[in-house]
Design an enzyme around this catalytic site. Structure first.
Site, mmCIF file in Angstrom:
data_model
loop_
_atom_site.group_PDB
_atom_site.id
_atom_site.type_symbol
_atom_site.label_atom_id
_atom_site.label_comp_id
_atom_site.label_asym_id
_atom_site.label_seq_id
_atom_site.Cartn_x
_atom_site.Cartn_y
_atom_site.Cartn_z
ATOM 1 N N HIS A 2 0.814 -1.214 0.000
ATOM 2 C CA HIS A 2 0.000 0.000 0.000
ATOM 3 C C HIS A 2 0.848 1.264 0.000
ATOM 4 C CE1 HIS A 2 -3.466 -2.534 0.745
ATOM 5 N NE2 HIS A 2 -2.942 -2.985 1.878
ATOM 6 N N HIS A 54 5.310 7.037 6.595
ATOM 7 C CA HIS A 54 5.012 6.476 5.277
ATOM 8 C C HIS A 54 4.644 7.597 4.316
ATOM 9 C CE1 HIS A 54 1.043 6.574 7.309
ATOM 10 N NE2 HIS A 54 0.604 6.936 6.103
ATOM 11 N N HIS A 97 2.419 8.943 0.556
ATOM 12 C CA HIS A 97 1.319 8.800 -0.407
ATOM 13 C C HIS A 97 1.700 9.589 -1.657
ATOM 14 C CE1 HIS A 97 -1.491 7.078 2.603
ATOM 15 N NE2 HIS A 97 -0.826 7.865 3.447
ATOM 16 N N HIS A 119 3.453 11.174 6.070
ATOM 17 C CA HIS A 119 2.782 11.062 7.367
ATOM 18 C C HIS A 119 3.764 10.480 8.390
ATOM 19 C CE1 HIS A 119 -1.464 10.774 5.364
ATOM 20 N NE2 HIS A 119 -0.983 12.001 5.375
ATOM 21 N N THR A 145 -6.368 7.259 7.320
ATOM 22 C CA THR A 145 -6.814 7.383 5.925
ATOM 23 C C THR A 145 -6.810 6.037 5.207
ATOM 24 O OG1 THR A 145 -4.565 7.868 5.138
ATOM 25 C CG2 THR A 145 -5.937 9.745 5.811
ATOM 26 N N THR A 146 -6.577 4.969 5.937
ATOM 27 C CA THR A 146 -6.651 3.612 5.389
ATOM 28 C C THR A 146 -7.472 2.752 6.339
ATOM 29 O OG1 THR A 146 -4.589 2.976 6.503
ATOM 30 C CG2 THR A 146 -4.413 3.780 4.237
#
Length: 372
Positions: free
Chosen positions: A90, A115, A117, A142, A224-225
């Site tokens: 992801h 992590h 995005h 993040h 957000t996941t």
């Protein structure tokens, strides 16, 4: 009869537990059959009223003078232990030691992991999760923390309303290479497939953050996941971090969702969630926005230069007008005091007559001519 009823109840409970465990272990993706639109089906909290990310409308935020500047704790004291960089299918992730933390929040929060995005390599500013005035950035970092003052670990904290705190850094593409992000991006080639990990040299995590940690937005939201727990205190920094276009392209095109050995590996792209409704939540700011608009340093520089050029141009025009007015005024004054030609002729004749009558030699000559 009672035994039959109890057996039925036991069967129903077993079936319910199976469904629950299946839902908890359900794989998810950002698109397709298990994509974002389907998350609430398998993870009910993803359909909650306080979800993240959001679009920050700067015309509706509330200034809070009590919000302090944030201060990373231990981010630079990394010792000699290497970090582990992994591709979890992801995103790319680095677990962080719990002795790292952040000051300036309501409680003490200890670091958990960081992590990223990003987008798909086509649009330059399409990969961030949060947006400001409907403007996305190219990517988003993040840094996740848990409330270690109230809870013993991340597992306990992540389901609580005050359990997590995430620092969000908006990333945009520029011309220069960002040396801090090379600590991550230079190793992506070793974790191209899901499940792969690599040890990388430890580095100062604080260098991934913007230099100004005093200007930010603050709101309460969710992960957000999936499972989208509504337990996150979000901090979105105003100052963006820049990485080079080549660094961004590497992040957007080098990784796969698929595991090693896949015949047709799928690229790991567009791993950002769509913005969610704000509903009745309030977004706070640690600063007072100018006219409700948030500008980048480049935009501010352009406005300053444009303003200076405008002032110089206006000064030149005003000087020209003043000079013209002065020239016209001087000509009018000179014209008014300059003698009229005819007047000058009369004055000359009068002067000559006076000089003639006052000349002794001329008078004697006239007297001689008058005698017989």
């Amino acid at each position: 009869m009672d035994l039959v009823i109890w057996l039925d109840v036991a069967v129903l409970l077993s079936l319910w537990q199976c469904v629950e465990s299946t839902g908890a272990a359900k794989e998810w993706t950002y698109a397709g059959a298990t994509g974002q639109s389907e998350w609430p089906v398998f993870f009910p909290e993803c359909g909650g009223s306080s979800q993240s990310p959001i679009n920050v409308d700067t015309s509706k935020i509330h200034y809070d003078a009590s919000l302090p500047e944030l201060r990373p704790l231990g981010y630079e004291q990394y010792g000699h232990e290497p970090f582990t960089l992994s591709n979890n299918g992801h995103t790319v992730e680095i677990p962080l030691p719990s002795w790292m933390g952040v000051a300036g929040l309501p409680w003490h929060f200890s670091a958990v992991q960081l992590h990223l995005h990003w987008g798909n390599g086509v649009g330059v500013a399409t990969g961030s999760e949060h947006s400001i005035d409907d403007q996305r950035a190219s990517a988003e970092l993040h840094v996740v923390h848990y409330n270690s003052e109230l809870y013993s670990n991340i597992s306990e904290a992540k389901t609580q309303g005050n359990g997590l705190a995430v620092l969000a850094v908006l990333i945009e593409a520029g011309e220069e290479t960002n040396q801090a992000y090379t600590n991550i991006l230079n190793y992506l080639g070793r974790i191209r497939y899901a499940g792969q990990k690599v040890l990388i040299p430890a580095f100062n995590v604080g260098t991934l953050l913007p230099s100004d940690l005093s200007r930010y937005f603050r709101y309460s939201g969710s992960l957000t996941t999936p499972p989208c727990h509504e337990s996150v205190l979000w901090t979105i920094f105003i100052e963006k971090v820049k990485i080079s276009h080549s660094q961004l392209l590497k992040l957007e095109t080098m990784l796969y969702i698929s595991r090693p050995g896949s015949a047709n590996p799928k690229p790991l792209q567009d791993n950002y969630r769509s913005t969610q409704p704000l509903n009745n939540r309030t977004v706070l700011s640690s600063f007072t926005p100018v006219s409700g608009n948030i500008y980048t340093a480049g935009e501010i520089s352009a406005m300053v230069v444009g303003g200076l050029c405008g002032c110089v141009g206006l000064a030149v025009i005003v000087r020209f007008i003043v000079k013209t007015i002065r020239s016209m005024s001087s000509w009018d004054v000179l014209s008014s005091v300059r003698p009229h030609p005819q007047q000058r002729t009369k004055d000359t004749a009068r002067d000559m007559a006076l000089r003639t009558t006052s000349d002794p030699g001329t008078n004697e000559e006239a007297n001689l001519q008058s005698k017989p």
